[in-house]
Design an enzyme around this catalytic site. Sequence first.
Site, PDB file in Angstrom:
ATOM      1  N   LYS A 180      49.387  28.326  32.439  1.00  0.00           N
ATOM      2  CA  LYS A 180      48.610  29.387  33.091  1.00  0.00           C
ATOM      3  C   LYS A 180      49.481  30.218  34.037  1.00  0.00           C
ATOM      4  O   LYS A 180      50.647  29.930  34.223  1.00  0.00           O
ATOM      5  CB  LYS A 180      47.413  28.775  33.829  1.00  0.00           C
ATOM      6  CG  LYS A 180      46.434  28.043  32.903  1.00  0.00           C
ATOM      7  CD  LYS A 180      45.920  28.922  31.771  1.00  0.00           C
ATOM      8  CE  LYS A 180      44.637  28.443  31.115  1.00  0.00           C
ATOM      9  NZ  LYS A 180      44.740  27.211  30.312  1.00  0.00           N
TER      10      LYS A 180
HETATM   11  C1  LIG Z   1      43.216  26.595  29.921  1.00  0.00           C
HETATM   12  C2  LIG Z   1      41.807  26.959  29.690  1.00  0.00           C
HETATM   13  C3  LIG Z   1      40.766  26.081  30.023  1.00  0.00           C
HETATM   14  C4  LIG Z   1      40.970  24.655  30.439  1.00  0.00           C
HETATM   15  O1  LIG Z   1      41.752  24.462  31.540  1.00  0.00           O
HETATM   16  P1  LIG Z   1      42.618  23.094  31.676  1.00  0.00           P
HETATM   17  O2  LIG Z   1      43.090  23.139  33.084  1.00  0.00           O
HETATM   18  O3  LIG Z   1      43.731  23.189  30.682  1.00  0.00           O
HETATM   19  O4  LIG Z   1      41.704  21.951  31.420  1.00  0.00           O
HETATM   20  C5  LIG Z   1      39.455  26.526  29.870  1.00  0.00           C
HETATM   21  N1  LIG Z   1      39.187  27.753  29.399  1.00  0.00           N
HETATM   22  C6  LIG Z   1      40.156  28.611  29.044  1.00  0.00           C
HETATM   23  C7  LIG Z   1      39.766  29.970  28.568  1.00  0.00           C
HETATM   24  C8  LIG Z   1      41.497  28.239  29.155  1.00  0.00           C
HETATM   25  O5  LIG Z   1      42.450  29.100  28.771  1.00  0.00           O
END
Ligand SMILES: *Cc1c(COP(=O)(O)O)cnc(C)c1O
Length: 362
Positions: A180
């Site tokens: 992210k």
């Molecule tokens: C990364 C992501 C998640 C989940 O987050 P994690 O921290 O990896 O569990 C949920 N929704 C979207 C759109 C994502 O890109």
Amino acid sequence: MGGSEQKFVKEAFDTNWVAPLGPNVNGFESDIESYLGEDVYAAALSSGTAALHLGLKLLGVTVGDEVLCQSMTFAASANPIVYLGAKPIFIDSERNTWNLCPDQLEIAIKDRIAKGKKPKAIIAVHLYGMPYNVEAIHKIASEYKIPILEDSAEALGSSYQGINCGTFGDIAILSFNGNKIITTSGGGALVSKKQDYKNKAIFLATQARDNAPHYEHSEIGYNYRMSNITAGIGRGQMEVLDAHIANRRSNYEFYKKNLEDSSEIKFLEEPSGYHSNRWLTCIETSSYKLREGIRLSLAEENIESRPLWKPMHQQAVFADCDAYLNGISDDLFDRGLCLPSGSNLEEDDLYRIVSVIKNVLR
Ligand SMILES: *Cc1c(COP(=O)(O)O)cnc(C)c1O
């Protein structure tokens, strides 16, 4: 990493705060709260997925309920619906943001109500950092009195009409997973204007322990709290968030400037009032064949690119779920490609990527 992450992690070691609580957890939460503004409260958790799970639970979703969810997204948006024994109903996208189509959303709500079951919640996603149509989606949600769980996992630092993503939903979630815009290696947050939701999320995330000298439980709990070590990384990352956004936005500008002359490639523009963190730069090519040509030519040069998220209504695991479709997410999945978008890409890297793509177009 920006530099001061290790300072915060060292502080945790030096003070022996190696636990899923401590000064970094509280500090990271207040960093998030002041960054987002709008008087929100944030609960730091072990992942964005955990935040979605608790968010749905706090909105009252339970066995047998139906939850409307954007189809074009990462599976983590939808999986927690199933954890709770509820049923996902998928909704297609609109062209200009790739996010929830307001028309399909309203058609779906009316149809579910006519079939005898009012949806319990709506999961709306700011995909690739592009805000969804906040005004239209929230107008429909409030008309039918259905709460919104805002999946802002990819959109920290994006905004709509000058207001930060992550502050619109009855509950919103953030992710700090390794891929992210900022990361704690793994982590997430639940965000809301209601302090009660923050308190209840922390209660559930720390095994739902009632107030007693012994261990007393009157609810099922989870082990979802963020650790004081990873929160230290988060505090350091907050210092470089704006720099990461600037880098990601300049990646987008570079690709656009160098490729927009081609009639075979389209870029996702920000509608007026929308501000994207440009987490990933994604292109729409003119055909599946061209998309694959570009992807495979990049791979030959050891450059990774990837098709857009495969819509949930196309996934085997959700094959028995109802969906309200207009063909847009199917089409985007056929022709769309995510380009290399890291915050640390150098101009040489970008030139190399663009020259491979230009060769394919030639
Ligand atoms: C990364 C992501 C998640 C989940 O987050 P994690 O921290 O990896 O569990 C949920 N929704 C979207 C759109 C994502 O890109």
